[in-house]
Every structure is written in C-alpha cells, then in structure tokens.
Design a protein around this motif. Structure first.
Motif, PDB file in Angstrom:
ATOM      1  N   HIS A 185       0.830  -1.208   0.000  1.00  0.00           N
ATOM      2  CA  HIS A 185       0.000   0.000   0.000  1.00  0.00           C
ATOM      3  C   HIS A 185       0.866   1.260   0.000  1.00  0.00           C
ATOM      4  CE1 HIS A 185      -3.845   2.009   1.805  1.00  0.00           C
ATOM      5  NE2 HIS A 185      -3.625   2.384   0.571  1.00  0.00           N
TER       6      HIS A 185
ATOM      7  N   TRP B  23     -12.712   7.345   0.071  1.00  0.00           N
ATOM      8  CA  TRP B  23     -12.179   7.766   1.364  1.00  0.00           C
ATOM      9  C   TRP B  23     -13.317   8.321   2.206  1.00  0.00           C
ATOM     10  CZ3 TRP B  23      -6.787   7.526   2.022  1.00  0.00           C
ATOM     11  CH2 TRP B  23      -6.039   7.297   0.855  1.00  0.00           C
TER      12      TRP B  23
ATOM     13  N   ASP C  33      -8.926   5.127   4.249  1.00  0.00           N
ATOM     14  CA  ASP C  33      -8.878   4.621   2.875  1.00  0.00           C
ATOM     15  C   ASP C  33      -9.753   3.375   2.800  1.00  0.00           C
ATOM     16  OD1 ASP C  33      -8.149   3.542   0.408  1.00  0.00           O
ATOM     17  OD2 ASP C  33      -6.000   3.896   0.698  1.00  0.00           O
TER      18      ASP C  33
ATOM     19  N   HIS D 139      -7.521  -2.137  -2.107  1.00  0.00           N
ATOM     20  CA  HIS D 139      -6.089  -2.399  -1.928  1.00  0.00           C
ATOM     21  C   HIS D 139      -5.637  -2.100  -0.490  1.00  0.00           C
ATOM     22  CE1 HIS D 139      -5.249   1.969  -3.415  1.00  0.00           C
ATOM     23  NE2 HIS D 139      -5.074   1.949  -2.121  1.00  0.00           N
TER      24      HIS D 139
HETATM   25 MN    MN Z   1      -4.877   3.410  -0.781  1.00  0.00          MN
END
Ligand code: MN
Length: 192
Positions: free
Chosen positions: A27, A122, A156, A160
């Motif tokens: 990440h 987000w 986040d 991912h």
């Molecule tokens: Mn990210």
C-alpha cells in the motif's frame, strides 16, 4: 518541483496485527509510490509544475488531480495511524460530543459511512471555518480541501487498503483502524 513520497512515522511492521507489514509494503511502497511517480511525470511542463500539492488538489482535474490527491490522501492517512493505542484527548472528546453526541457515536457513524461507501474512496472527518465537524464520504481520490474544509482524519476504503489482511471483510478492517488511529494527531489538526 518534485513531490517526495510522504514519510511514515513508524516502522512497516509496527502496526501489526491490525495492519501487516505486507499490506504496508504494497500500500505504501507500491500503490502510493506509483501515485507520487505519476504526479511528478504528469505535471512536467504544465501550470502545476511548481504548485504546492494542496493547490493542485484544489484546482486540477483528471489525472493530475487524481494523482495529486492520492499522494496527499495517502500521506495524511498513514500519518493518522500509530502503533501506540491511545485514549481520546479531552478537547477532542468534547468536540466529538458537541458534533456527534459522543466519541462513541462519532466512531459508529464514521464506521457505518466507511462500510457503506460504494466502490473505492475515502471517508473524511473535516472541519469548517467555525470548527464544526462533518463526516464526508468521497469517491475515488476525493478530498474535502476542494470544498474549503480542513481535513482532520481519513480512512482509505479502496480494496487495496485491506485485501491482503482482511480479503473482502471491510468491516474487520474498519474495526482494526480504530485500534491504530492517532487521536492526538486528530486533536492537533483540529485545534492547531
Ligand atoms: Mn490506498
């Protein structure tokens, strides 16, 4: 101007078991690095070449906006985490109570917003000019700087961010986030 990769204020393995070293290697080390590299490539010979990153986020569109915001958002997110579990500082607790009823109600509403955000994006806690707090879900690279708000916290919820540690279980990732959230940093941002 070359934008640097935002620094991590802890070691890659220090957030485990809530966030593994492998997650941070991908990440932080790969996803974020790619956004930084793309930003630096895309701004060459444009009006954004020597612009501070916050100003790019406020004014750019398309790929330049996406890569600038993803660079900034990830730096802000990673800098919102800590290996040391914290109590909520008193001034921040009071602000959360005034805006959401209690710190626990804030955590619940923020978590539910993160859980139900569709697709990649987000969740933000942001303050307006009077210090009033809002929880704001944003798709893709969205950032409340574009609305003139001051970011206080972000999570986040791109896949991912959690797929290595939690597979498809976003709720487990959100629960783990609160174990490593840096409340002191949030208080400093709100009152600083
Ligand atoms: Mn990210």
């Amino acid at each position: 101007m070359t934008h640097p990769i935002p620094q991590l204020p802890y070691a890659l393995e220090s957030l485990a078991p809530h966030m593994s070293r492998e997650t941070l290697e991908f990440h932080y080390g790969k996803h974020l690095q790619t956004y930084v590299d793309n930003l630096n490539k895309l701004i060459i010979h444009t009006e954004y070449e020597d612009m501070p990153i916050e100003e790019i986020i406020r004014t750019a569109q398309g790929g330049i906006f996406n890569n600038a915001a993803q660079t900034w958002n990830h730096g802000f997110f990673f800098q919102s985490l800590t290996p040391f579990k914290q109590e909520i500082p008193a001034r921040l607790a009071q602000a959360l109570t005034e805006n959401f009823g209690s710190p626990e109600a804030f955590v619940q509403t923020f978590s539910q917003t993160a859980l139900t955000l569709f697709g990649s994006g987000w969740v933000w806690l942001a303050a307006d000019g009077e210090g009033k707090l809002q929880i704001i879900p944003e798709s893709n690279a969205g950032n409340p700087l574009r609305q003139g708000l001051k970011p206080i916290l972000t999570l986040d919820v791109w896949e991912h961010a959690y797929y290595i540690d939690y597979r498809n279980r976003r709720a487990d990732y959100i629960r783990a986030f609160w174990e490593i959230a840096d409340w002191q940093k949030m208080e400093n941002r709100l009152f600083g």
